[in-house]
Structures are given as structure tokens and as C-alpha cells.
Design a protein around this motif. Structure first.
Motif, PDB file in Angstrom:
ATOM      1  N   LEU A  35     -11.667   7.996 -32.921  1.00 19.16           N
ATOM      2  CA  LEU A  35     -12.642   7.670 -31.888  1.00 19.16           C
ATOM      3  C   LEU A  35     -14.049   8.011 -32.367  1.00 19.16           C
ATOM      4  O   LEU A  35     -14.249   8.975 -33.109  1.00 19.16           O
ATOM      5  N   HIS A  59     -14.602  -6.300 -26.133  1.00 20.45           N
ATOM      6  CA  HIS A  59     -13.927  -5.426 -27.088  1.00 20.45           C
ATOM      7  C   HIS A  59     -13.116  -4.311 -26.426  1.00 20.45           C
ATOM      8  O   HIS A  59     -12.452  -3.547 -27.122  1.00 20.45           O
ATOM      9  N   ALA A  61     -14.410  -1.728 -25.153  1.00 21.45           N
ATOM     10  CA  ALA A  61     -15.092  -0.515 -25.618  1.00 21.45           C
ATOM     11  C   ALA A  61     -15.819   0.153 -24.456  1.00 21.45           C
ATOM     12  O   ALA A  61     -16.175  -0.474 -23.465  1.00 21.45           O
ATOM     13  N   LEU A 201     -18.329  -3.416 -33.690  1.00 15.65           N
ATOM     14  CA  LEU A 201     -17.049  -3.152 -33.042  1.00 15.65           C
ATOM     15  C   LEU A 201     -15.922  -3.948 -33.684  1.00 15.65           C
ATOM     16  O   LEU A 201     -14.795  -3.455 -33.801  1.00 15.65           O
ATOM     17  N   SER A 205     -12.921  -1.864 -35.402  1.00  8.00           N
ATOM     18  CA  SER A 205     -11.578  -2.075 -34.869  1.00  8.00           C
ATOM     19  C   SER A 205     -10.592  -2.358 -35.998  1.00  8.00           C
ATOM     20  O   SER A 205      -9.444  -1.892 -35.971  1.00  8.00           O
ATOM     21  N   SER A 210     -12.057   3.302 -32.368  1.00  5.94           N
ATOM     22  CA  SER A 210     -12.393   2.818 -31.034  1.00  5.94           C
ATOM     23  C   SER A 210     -13.653   3.512 -30.517  1.00  5.94           C
ATOM     24  O   SER A 210     -13.846   4.699 -30.739  1.00  5.94           O
ATOM     25  N   VAL A 212     -15.916   5.069 -27.587  1.00  6.22           N
ATOM     26  CA  VAL A 212     -15.715   5.752 -26.315  1.00  6.22           C
ATOM     27  C   VAL A 212     -17.031   6.384 -25.875  1.00  6.22           C
ATOM     28  O   VAL A 212     -18.029   6.396 -26.606  1.00  6.22           O
TER      29      VAL A 212
END
Length: 219
Positions: A35, A59, A61, A201, A205, A210, A212
Motif C-alpha cells: 500500500l 481504479h 483507489a 495508478l 497496479s 494499491s 489508500v
């Protein structure tokens, strides 16, 4: 800022900076989870925020928006959308200016005023000083309001020039688990931040990383 629009702090360098500039400031998070925190400064703004939110939604996200008080007042509908789509908001003072140059009393008033403006949107845990510089007195004022400063591991600013197209490529190889990425929106010349975020992103990915909120990363 380099002529390609970004400034890189790798985690070892950030550790050195955190020792050189002491205080309760979050620069990165030690984690084995795949993350990283994605943050945006200087919004909300109709030229940038809606497009960013569209990209984040595609995404799946999440991000933390460090918002400017004057723009919160001007665009409550954008604030509502940020929260409705699962993102976090944080305090970036009242105006887009160098916070370190603001007198201590005014800084504390502005910080408190933005907290009041953000109260309808949920609890606020974080602040980021304008332009990223701070003094111990600023951290003390923030701590009294139960706010912690967040800077970042990697920083990029769009300026509307051709160098904007290189920002995603410049950042993606340096982002790793626990990084805090700082991007900037809030003006017409920064429209390219949405495309950069999309490109970033997509690339991350593929590496299993990811995006956050800061609060999620700091759990």
C-alpha cells in the motif's frame, strides 16, 4: 522542484530528513503491506477535482485531499463528492501560501478555521503546511488541535508545461510500500494531474501496489 516537475525522496533519504527536521511529522510508513498513500494538495477546484475523482473511481483507489479553506467555502459540492466517494480530507490551511511565513497567531487561527470548515465532512487527523516547510511552533499549535503533520516521500507539481508528461514515469519507479505521494491540483494549469494519476495508478497496479488514504496507511 526539478525542471521535470517532481522531487524524489527515497525512503532512506526521508529517514535522514526526518532526523534533520525533528518533530511529529509523518514522511512515510514502515509497512510490509503493498500500500502507498496518495495525496492531493490545494483543492478543491472545478478544473481538477472532478476529473481526479473520476480517475480514482475507475481504479478503485482512495486518496487524502489536503484542502485549502477558501476553496472549501467556494466548492462545497466538490467536498461532498470527495467524502461520498470514500476519500479523506485534511487541513491545508486557509490560503495557498507558504505557511512558514505566516505569523504564529495567524497560523493557529487559520488552522482552527479550516478545522471548523471541515467538521461537517468528518473527523480531521492531518494537516500539511503550505509549501511543506514548518516550524516547531506550527507543530505545537497543530498538536493542540489533535492534528499531525504529513509531508511525503515523493512530491510532484504540475505547471502546465511539457515536463508534466514525464511526472508519472519519474515517480512510478520510486514508489514502494509505505510511500506517501504528494501531487497538486487546484488550478487550471494543473489539469494534467488527472492523466498523471491515471498513468501512475495503472503502472503501480501492475506491481501489486494499491493507493489508500493516509489514515489507512498509518493504521
Amino acid at each position: 522542484m526539478t525542471n521535470r516537475g517532481f522531487l524524489r525522496w527515497r525512503e532512506p533519504a526521508t529517514r535522514v530528513l526526518s532526523r534533520l527536521f525533528p518533530g511529529d511529522v509523518l514522511w512515510y510508513v514502515d509497512t510490509a503491506e503493498p500500500l502507498f498513500a496518495l495525496t492531493f494538495d490545494d483543492g478543491p477546484h472545478p478544473a481538477t477535482t472532478p476529473r481526479l475523482l473520476d480517475v480514482l473511481r475507475r481504479h478503485g483507489a482512495r486518496a487524502t485531499f489536503f484542502v485549502v479553506g477558501e476553496r472549501v467555502r467556494a466548492h462545497p459540492e466538490l467536498m461532498e463528492r470527495i467524502i461520498a466517494e470514500g476519500h479523506e480530507v485534511a487541513n491545508h490551511l486557509m490560503r495557498d501560501e507558504r505557511s512558514v511565513l505566516v505569523p504564529d497567531e495567524q497560523f493557529a487561527r487559520d488552522l482552527a478555521e479550516v478545522n471548523r470548515l471541515l467538521a461537517p465532512y468528518g473527523p480531521v487527523r492531518w494537516f500539511r503546511p503550505g509549501s511543506g516547510f514548518y516550524k516547531p511552533s506550527m507543530l505545537r499549535a497543530a498538536a493542540g488541535m489533535k492534528l499531525r503533520a504529513v509531508l511525503g516521500t515523493l512530491v510532484a507539481g504540475h505547471n502546465g508545461g511539457p515536463g508534466d508528461q514525464a511526472i508519472a514515469e519519474g515517480l512510478r519507479t520510486s514508489i514502494r510500500a509505505g510511500s506517501i505521494v504528494v501531487l497538486h491540483e487546484g488550478s487550471d494549469k494543473r489539469r494534467g494531474v488527472a492523466e498523471t494519476t491515471d498513468e501512475l495508478l495503472t503502472a503501480l497496479s501492475a506491481r501489486g501496489l494499491s493507493a489508500v488514504t493516509v489514515s489507512t496507511l498509518a493504521l
